[in-house]
Write a protein that holds these residues in place. Structure first.
Motif, PDB file in Angstrom:
ATOM      1  N   VAL A 180     -26.175 -34.349   1.233  1.00  0.00           N
ATOM      2  CA  VAL A 180     -25.154 -34.297   0.196  1.00  0.00           C
ATOM      3  C   VAL A 180     -24.824 -35.697  -0.296  1.00  0.00           C
ATOM      4  O   VAL A 180     -24.701 -36.640   0.490  1.00  0.00           O
ATOM      5  CB  VAL A 180     -23.875 -33.570   0.697  1.00  0.00           C
ATOM      6  CG1 VAL A 180     -23.298 -34.251   1.927  1.00  0.00           C
ATOM      7  CG2 VAL A 180     -22.823 -33.481  -0.388  1.00  0.00           C
ATOM      8  N   THR A 181     -24.700 -35.818  -1.601  1.00  0.00           N
ATOM      9  CA  THR A 181     -24.229 -37.045  -2.247  1.00  0.00           C
ATOM     10  C   THR A 181     -22.888 -36.737  -2.910  1.00  0.00           C
ATOM     11  O   THR A 181     -22.739 -35.702  -3.561  1.00  0.00           O
ATOM     12  CB  THR A 181     -25.225 -37.529  -3.318  1.00  0.00           C
ATOM     13  OG1 THR A 181     -26.450 -37.902  -2.677  1.00  0.00           O
ATOM     14  CG2 THR A 181     -24.676 -38.729  -4.082  1.00  0.00           C
ATOM     15  N   VAL A 182     -21.929 -37.640  -2.723  1.00  0.00           N
ATOM     16  CA  VAL A 182     -20.629 -37.509  -3.375  1.00  0.00           C
ATOM     17  C   VAL A 182     -20.490 -38.643  -4.380  1.00  0.00           C
ATOM     18  O   VAL A 182     -20.625 -39.817  -4.015  1.00  0.00           O
ATOM     19  CB  VAL A 182     -19.474 -37.552  -2.357  1.00  0.00           C
ATOM     20  CG1 VAL A 182     -18.126 -37.567  -3.080  1.00  0.00           C
ATOM     21  CG2 VAL A 182     -19.549 -36.357  -1.411  1.00  0.00           C
ATOM     22  N   ALA A 183     -20.233 -38.317  -5.628  1.00  0.00           N
ATOM     23  CA  ALA A 183     -20.020 -39.312  -6.684  1.00  0.00           C
ATOM     24  C   ALA A 183     -18.544 -39.322  -7.048  1.00  0.00           C
ATOM     25  O   ALA A 183     -17.991 -38.293  -7.459  1.00  0.00           O
ATOM     26  CB  ALA A 183     -20.867 -38.974  -7.905  1.00  0.00           C
ATOM     27  N   GLU A 184     -17.914 -40.469  -6.871  1.00  0.00           N
ATOM     28  CA  GLU A 184     -16.466 -40.581  -7.095  1.00  0.00           C
ATOM     29  C   GLU A 184     -16.177 -41.727  -8.058  1.00  0.00           C
ATOM     30  O   GLU A 184     -16.646 -42.847  -7.855  1.00  0.00           O
ATOM     31  CB  GLU A 184     -15.753 -40.799  -5.756  1.00  0.00           C
ATOM     32  CG  GLU A 184     -14.327 -41.295  -5.844  1.00  0.00           C
ATOM     33  CD  GLU A 184     -13.394 -40.362  -6.615  1.00  0.00           C
ATOM     34  OE1 GLU A 184     -13.563 -39.131  -6.508  1.00  0.00           O
ATOM     35  OE2 GLU A 184     -12.528 -40.872  -7.341  1.00  0.00           O
ATOM     36  N   ARG A 185     -15.386 -41.444  -9.064  1.00  0.00           N
ATOM     37  CA  ARG A 185     -15.053 -42.469 -10.057  1.00  0.00           C
ATOM     38  C   ARG A 185     -14.169 -43.569  -9.469  1.00  0.00           C
ATOM     39  O   ARG A 185     -14.262 -44.734  -9.830  1.00  0.00           O
ATOM     40  CB  ARG A 185     -14.355 -41.819 -11.243  1.00  0.00           C
ATOM     41  CG  ARG A 185     -13.992 -42.795 -12.347  1.00  0.00           C
ATOM     42  CD  ARG A 185     -13.416 -42.086 -13.537  1.00  0.00           C
ATOM     43  NE  ARG A 185     -12.189 -41.352 -13.199  1.00  0.00           N
ATOM     44  CZ  ARG A 185     -11.462 -40.673 -14.067  1.00  0.00           C
ATOM     45  NH1 ARG A 185     -11.855 -40.613 -15.319  1.00  0.00           N
ATOM     46  NH2 ARG A 185     -10.375 -40.039 -13.692  1.00  0.00           N
ATOM     47  N   GLY A 186     -13.279 -43.206  -8.546  1.00  0.00           N
ATOM     48  CA  GLY A 186     -12.377 -44.176  -7.930  1.00  0.00           C
ATOM     49  C   GLY A 186     -13.057 -44.975  -6.835  1.00  0.00           C
ATOM     50  O   GLY A 186     -14.223 -44.760  -6.512  1.00  0.00           O
ATOM     51  N   PRO A 187     -12.303 -45.891  -6.230  1.00  0.00           N
ATOM     52  CA  PRO A 187     -12.893 -46.761  -5.204  1.00  0.00           C
ATOM     53  C   PRO A 187     -13.076 -46.101  -3.840  1.00  0.00           C
ATOM     54  O   PRO A 187     -13.708 -46.689  -2.965  1.00  0.00           O
ATOM     55  CB  PRO A 187     -11.884 -47.918  -5.114  1.00  0.00           C
ATOM     56  CG  PRO A 187     -10.588 -47.312  -5.545  1.00  0.00           C
ATOM     57  CD  PRO A 187     -10.929 -46.295  -6.591  1.00  0.00           C
ATOM     58  N   ALA A 188     -12.530 -44.886  -3.644  1.00  0.00           N
ATOM     59  CA  ALA A 188     -12.635 -44.228  -2.331  1.00  0.00           C
ATOM     60  C   ALA A 188     -12.276 -42.759  -2.479  1.00  0.00           C
ATOM     61  O   ALA A 188     -11.598 -42.366  -3.442  1.00  0.00           O
ATOM     62  CB  ALA A 188     -11.696 -44.901  -1.327  1.00  0.00           C
ATOM     63  N   PRO A 189     -12.680 -41.922  -1.523  1.00  0.00           N
ATOM     64  CA  PRO A 189     -12.234 -40.531  -1.542  1.00  0.00           C
ATOM     65  C   PRO A 189     -10.716 -40.454  -1.354  1.00  0.00           C
ATOM     66  O   PRO A 189     -10.107 -41.318  -0.715  1.00  0.00           O
ATOM     67  CB  PRO A 189     -12.947 -39.912  -0.322  1.00  0.00           C
ATOM     68  CG  PRO A 189     -14.061 -40.840  -0.002  1.00  0.00           C
ATOM     69  CD  PRO A 189     -13.600 -42.197  -0.417  1.00  0.00           C
ATOM     70  N   LEU A 190     -10.115 -39.438  -1.909  1.00  0.00           N
ATOM     71  CA  LEU A 190      -8.686 -39.112  -1.722  1.00  0.00           C
ATOM     72  C   LEU A 190      -7.766 -40.215  -2.238  1.00  0.00           C
ATOM     73  O   LEU A 190      -6.568 -40.203  -1.950  1.00  0.00           O
ATOM     74  CB  LEU A 190      -8.365 -38.840  -0.241  1.00  0.00           C
ATOM     75  CG  LEU A 190      -9.290 -37.880   0.507  1.00  0.00           C
ATOM     76  CD1 LEU A 190      -8.789 -37.686   1.943  1.00  0.00           C
ATOM     77  CD2 LEU A 190      -9.372 -36.541  -0.189  1.00  0.00           C
ATOM     78  N   VAL A 191      -8.288 -41.165  -2.990  1.00  0.00           N
ATOM     79  CA  VAL A 191      -7.480 -42.328  -3.354  1.00  0.00           C
ATOM     80  C   VAL A 191      -6.331 -41.940  -4.285  1.00  0.00           C
ATOM     81  O   VAL A 191      -5.246 -42.533  -4.225  1.00  0.00           O
ATOM     82  CB  VAL A 191      -8.373 -43.418  -3.974  1.00  0.00           C
ATOM     83  CG1 VAL A 191      -8.924 -42.979  -5.336  1.00  0.00           C
ATOM     84  CG2 VAL A 191      -7.630 -44.728  -4.097  1.00  0.00           C
ATOM     85  N   GLY A 192      -6.537 -40.952  -5.128  1.00  0.00           N
ATOM     86  CA  GLY A 192      -5.456 -40.549  -6.026  1.00  0.00           C
ATOM     87  C   GLY A 192      -4.321 -39.864  -5.303  1.00  0.00           C
ATOM     88  O   GLY A 192      -3.158 -39.980  -5.691  1.00  0.00           O
ATOM     89  N   ALA A 193      -4.626 -39.168  -4.223  1.00  0.00           N
ATOM     90  CA  ALA A 193      -3.598 -38.420  -3.490  1.00  0.00           C
ATOM     91  C   ALA A 193      -2.957 -39.240  -2.388  1.00  0.00           C
ATOM     92  O   ALA A 193      -1.756 -39.098  -2.112  1.00  0.00           O
ATOM     93  CB  ALA A 193      -4.205 -37.146  -2.886  1.00  0.00           C
ATOM     94  N   LEU A 194      -3.749 -40.123  -1.735  1.00  0.00           N
ATOM     95  CA  LEU A 194      -3.241 -40.810  -0.550  1.00  0.00           C
ATOM     96  C   LEU A 194      -3.323 -42.330  -0.627  1.00  0.00           C
ATOM     97  O   LEU A 194      -2.860 -43.016   0.289  1.00  0.00           O
ATOM     98  CB  LEU A 194      -4.004 -40.324   0.692  1.00  0.00           C
ATOM     99  CG  LEU A 194      -3.865 -38.827   1.007  1.00  0.00           C
ATOM    100  CD1 LEU A 194      -4.747 -38.448   2.186  1.00  0.00           C
ATOM    101  CD2 LEU A 194      -2.406 -38.464   1.294  1.00  0.00           C
ATOM    102  N   GLY A 195      -3.905 -42.873  -1.694  1.00  0.00           N
ATOM    103  CA  GLY A 195      -3.966 -44.316  -1.855  1.00  0.00           C
ATOM    104  C   GLY A 195      -5.205 -44.938  -1.212  1.00  0.00           C
ATOM    105  O   GLY A 195      -5.972 -44.288  -0.494  1.00  0.00           O
ATOM    106  N   GLY A 196      -5.382 -46.228  -1.486  1.00  0.00           N
ATOM    107  CA  GLY A 196      -6.592 -46.913  -1.073  1.00  0.00           C
ATOM    108  C   GLY A 196      -6.699 -47.157   0.424  1.00  0.00           C
ATOM    109  O   GLY A 196      -7.808 -47.182   0.973  1.00  0.00           O
ATOM    110  N   VAL A 197      -5.578 -47.366   1.109  1.00  0.00           N
ATOM    111  CA  VAL A 197      -5.624 -47.621   2.551  1.00  0.00           C
ATOM    112  C   VAL A 197      -6.189 -46.404   3.284  1.00  0.00           C
ATOM    113  O   VAL A 197      -7.109 -46.515   4.100  1.00  0.00           O
ATOM    114  CB  VAL A 197      -4.219 -47.970   3.083  1.00  0.00           C
ATOM    115  CG1 VAL A 197      -4.233 -48.093   4.606  1.00  0.00           C
ATOM    116  CG2 VAL A 197      -3.725 -49.266   2.438  1.00  0.00           C
TER     117      VAL A 197
END
Length: 464
Positions: A180-197
């Motif tokens: 599986v490949t995951v393509a994400e526009r943001g810098p990390a998974p879940l970043v919009g919901a939980l932030g970059g940390v």
């Protein structure tokens, strides 16, 4: 009939229509009966089946542990309703109090509950979305189709979007032994919901489980073969992937189009309502007989700066439906506000993730128990010096403690004695959420005319 008389009369002989026959609609109907409503009750739903549970669709169903048609919601009680399933609502006449249906019929009501929820955001190019092998995941039928395709053993699955649904799909694929490949526009998974940390922790988790995670990247095109089967995806960095399956996990769209022109304050962000679940009209005046609940509702919450929140959470749908139903059959002084503290959970890559509060409001985050490196921790989010939210990874037993901190507006960083405190102490850092100055979906509202009798307001919902 008029609903201006005693509430008791409406409870005995009123007509209530619930548009949206899923979790919020069902729980509202049950609450109406539990609280003594004996009038007529009509349930309208665009899907042909009775209410079912959606969270298992991206978990147990994709793992082949539960059939897609085996997630029916348990019933608290009989609701003695007329079910109009498989037919969508297409319009609302506020003056005549009638709901128009896709089959040309109309349903009259005294009071209406809007619980139409959301649908999966589709791939933006129709020809590519129609390729065999391109999926979304929202309904039971979606899950059944995707489960069958995953069981056939595709060479590689591409997941577009690394929010909660996309991450859970990727987790299920790896558990089934699929590449599986995951393509994400943001810098990390879940970043919009939980932030970059927290997103950085989620990224490490995915990569350790064999996911080909590609961040800060977009999918520019999906390519099919002459037979119309998906064969390749092109990415914004100029590379291409050979894939058999693509799962579009780009979030949800609220089902409000049927309310266009109705006079309600409804648009891509949802249907605006007060804390008592009564819908606002386009003038910002609260309506008397139209109520809203579940994913489609957008209501203010005093704990979070009275911001209008739209929450796609299972628990919120239940709690808000119960409040809406109670208020629909109660006199003014007996009505109550919807004050549920947002919470959600996810299971992915063997980790149980729970959150409470509104993390995206957080300016800072501090690990308060455990450690990020150990992937077992609790972390609190701070906003203007108080605790606004918390997230736990395999630390769920503490979530109620943090809910109480949020409700009490406890100071941030939290100061308490407890077990499993980080040896280095509690050190707040930036929560690292994406720039909030992103394009919004706010409506265009124009006001014309000069004299009070000529003043006219035009409400145009923005496109999602």
């Amino acid at each position: 009939m008029s609903v201006d008389g005693p509430a008791a009369t409406f409870r005995r002989r009123g007509r209530i229509v619930v548009v949206g026959a899923s979790l919020a609609g069902l729980r509202a109907a049950e609450t109406l009966r539990e609280e003594g409503f004996t009038g007529t009750l009509t349930m309208v739903g665009d899907e042909p089946r009775e209410p079912y549970d959606r969270p298992p669709l991206s978990k147990q169903v994709l793992l082949g542990k539960t059939p897609a048609d085996g997630t029916a919601l348990p019933r608290r009680r009989a609701i003695d309703a007329e079910w109009r399933l498989g037919v969508a609502a297409t319009g609302l006449d506020l003056t005549e109090k009638r709901v128009r249906l896709a089959d040309g019929q109309e349903v009259a009501f005294d009071r209406l509950l809007i619980a139409t929820g959301t649908r999966a955001r589709p791939w933006p190019r129709d020809a590519e979305a129609d390729l065999d092998g391109v999926f979304v995941l929202r309904t039971s039928d979606d899950a059944a189709r995707l489960d069958r395709r995953l069981a056939a053993g595709p060479r590689r699955v591409l997941v577009i979007g690394a929010g909660f649904t996309g991450s859970e799909v990727a987790s299920a694929c790896r558990e089934r032994g699929l590449e599986v490949t995951v393509a994400e526009r943001g810098p990390a998974p879940l970043v919009g919901a939980l932030g970059g940390v927290i997103g950085a922790v989620a990224a490490e988790l995915q990569r350790e489980h064999g996911v080909d995670l590609r961040c800060c990247i977009t999918v520019t095109a999906l390519e099919g073969d002459p037979a119309g089967r998906l064969r390749r995806a092109h990415l914004s960095d100029g590379t291409a992937l050979d894939v058999d399956v693509a799962v579009i996990a780009l979030g949800a769209m609220r089902n409000t189009e049927w309310l266009a022109g109705s006079g309600l304050g409804a648009g891509p962000r949802g249907v605006a309502c007060d804390a008592g679940c009564r819908a606002f009209d386009v003038h910002g005046i609260v309506t008397d007989d139209i109520f809203v609940a579940g994913d489609v509702a957008r209501s203010p919450h005093p704990l979070f700066g009275y911001q209008f929140l739209s929450l796609e959470h299972w628990g919120n749908a239940v709690a808000q439906a119960e409040v809406a139903a109670h208020n629909m059959i109660s006199a003014g002084p007996d009505r109550r506000p919807h004050l549920w503290v947002p919470a959600f959970w996810s299971a992915q890559f063997g980790v149980n993730i729970k959150s409470v509060g509104v993390p995206p409001m957080g300016e800072e985050i501090a690990v308060t128990q455990g450690s990020l490196a150990g992937r077992r921790f609790a972390a609190a989010y701070g906003f203007q010096g108080r605790v606004i939210a918390a997230v736990t990874f395999d630390h769920a037993r503490w979530i109620d403690f943090y809910r109480e901190r949020i409700e009490a507006a406890a100071p941030f960083p939290p100061d308490f004695t407890g077990v499993d405190r980080p040896p280095e102490g509690i050190r707040p850092v930036s929560a690292d959420f994406p720039d909030p100055a992103l394009p919004t979906h706010g409506p265009t509202v124009t006001l014309s005319g000069y004299s009070p009798s000529d003043r006219r307001l035009t409400f145009t919902p923005a496109r999602a």
